[in-house]
Design an enzyme around this catalytic site. Sequence first.
Site, PDB file in Angstrom:
ATOM      1  CE1 TYR A 144      -3.806   2.345   0.516  1.00 50.09           C
ATOM      2  CE2 TYR A 144      -2.594   3.213   2.388  1.00 50.09           C
ATOM      3  CZ  TYR A 144      -3.645   3.308   1.492  1.00 50.09           C
ATOM      4  OH  TYR A 144      -4.513   4.367   1.581  1.00 50.09           O
ATOM      5  CG  ASP A 180       5.674   3.516   1.133  1.00 57.39           C
ATOM      6  OD1 ASP A 180       5.925   4.146   2.183  1.00 57.39           O
ATOM      7  OD2 ASP A 180       4.524   3.359   0.690  1.00 57.39           O
ATOM      8  CE  LYS A 222       0.648   4.434   8.445  1.00 59.77           C
ATOM      9  NZ  LYS A 222       0.750   3.862   7.124  1.00 59.77           N
TER      10      LYS A 222
HETATM   11  C1  LIG Z   1       0.084   4.354   5.765  1.00 59.01           C
HETATM   12  C2  LIG Z   1       0.884   4.134   4.551  1.00 59.01           C
HETATM   13  C3  LIG Z   1       0.828   5.003   3.461  1.00 59.01           C
HETATM   14  C4  LIG Z   1      -0.171   6.122   3.369  1.00 59.01           C
HETATM   15  O1  LIG Z   1       0.011   7.093   4.342  1.00 59.01           O
HETATM   16  P1  LIG Z   1      -1.231   8.053   4.713  1.00 59.01           P
HETATM   17  O2  LIG Z   1      -0.624   9.008   5.687  1.00 59.01           O
HETATM   18  O3  LIG Z   1      -2.289   7.177   5.273  1.00 59.01           O
HETATM   19  O4  LIG Z   1      -1.645   8.730   3.466  1.00 59.01           O
HETATM   20  C5  LIG Z   1       1.710   4.815   2.416  1.00 59.01           C
HETATM   21  N1  LIG Z   1       2.600   3.810   2.435  1.00 59.01           N
HETATM   22  C6  LIG Z   1       2.674   2.940   3.460  1.00 59.01           C
HETATM   23  C7  LIG Z   1       3.698   1.860   3.434  1.00 59.01           C
HETATM   24  C8  LIG Z   1       1.805   3.058   4.533  1.00 59.01           C
HETATM   25  O5  LIG Z   1       1.852   2.174   5.523  1.00 59.01           O
END
Ligand SMILES: *Cc1c(COP(=O)(O)O)cnc(C)c1O
Length: 428
Positions: A143, A238, A266
């Site tokens: 994601y 990511d 985060k």
């Molecule tokens: C949570 C998450 C996102 C998206 O971040 P948001 O602040 O919810 O937009 C993107 N990449 C990874 C790996 C994530 O865990």
Amino acid sequence: MYSKSEMLFGKAKQVIPGGVNSPVRAFKSVGGTPVFMERAKGSYMYDADGNRYIDYINSWGPMILGHAYEPVVKAIQEYATYSTSFGAPTALETKIAELIVGMVPNIDMIRMVNSGTEACMTAIRLARGYTGRNKFIKFEGCYHGHADAFLVSAGSGVATLGIQSIPGVTAAVADDTLTAPYNNLPAVEELVAENINQIAAIIVEPVAGNMGCILPQPGFLEGLRQICDANNILLIFDEVMTGFRLARGGAQELLGIRADLVTFGKIIGAGMPVGAVAGPKEIMENLAPAGKVYQAGTLSGNPIAMIAGYTLLQTLNDHPVIYQELQEKATYLVNGLKEAFGAAGVVHSINQMGSMLSAHFTEYPIVDFSSASAANNELFKRFFHAMLDRGIYLPPSAFESWFMSNTLTLGDLDETIAAAKSAMQAIK
Ligand SMILES: *Cc1c(COP(=O)(O)O)cnc(C)c1O
């Protein structure tokens, strides 16, 4: 036990689609009513009915030092009196950028945004602008936020809700997104061979956390690095989940692999809405106004968010022992869970790296989205509710990672393990 939450959810559904502002919160895949939270401190959250929970989501990562961490709360209170936003640069933005550039390997510059979604969206635009190519490769079950191009075979809520193709995402956008199974290098090699000189980037969660927690198999990330080098493709890590969680410098540091661009979210905002994209100067200076790849944000680098993030990151930077303690606590918890599941005769496969973990009910190793989907996720639902009723707050989906905070005590872990034992006996 949950009567106030039920009442609040009923009201919320009248004015908020599905009653929540982010899908996974709705408990849709595990059933039942989402628990409405009121306050939290350290490792505990308290809901509207006054129930106390030991928290294993920690706001999906940011609360690595527990909820309402006092230095962060104090910093926010102080800075709020100076104004909540200027729309003009501040010294604080340079200070946090310098701190992060010092913590994370292979980056010279960082651009702040407001979410992980924005960070990944910017990273792909930057990679396309830098390479002059349009396509990119992502992995099934990973994601990268909810920007159109990433919703193809996405993890997290997309996987949880079982959505195959997303209304609103045009075929033209989806066509530039190529997907391969996680941990599958031959599939990546094939895509690269079929799309010579067309692929701008490979984006990957270096430790996947949005289909449960899935570890990169030995050689997988090294292989991606080699493929990228051989084909002038940018490798994007990511690290929205793994950044500042697996180590001060994230997965790049822990696993010793260099990415060309890194995204954060985060933890970087300590619970305030912050994301970031970072990399070497040569690539980063293509972003506006230094370069022509446009990116902007009215509230980006917001002073309250910056001081919150700065305060948390500085603590992590100054106290690397935190990562060792988290690792020890995770090992203790995993051993206890294995014993609890084993005692109930339940087959299980637990993945863990640092303070990220997930439990799957299957005898097979969980290495990609297919294996995660093939586990007994019906049993996970019942386990989730049995744990909730015993005061343990797990992610409400088998396709999410559990996150630990360093405020968890040995007592909390023992309580969790005892709850897991009793929960399994009750539901198996
Ligand atoms: C949570 C998450 C996102 C998206 O971040 P948001 O602040 O919810 O937009 C993107 N990449 C990874 C790996 C994530 O865990």
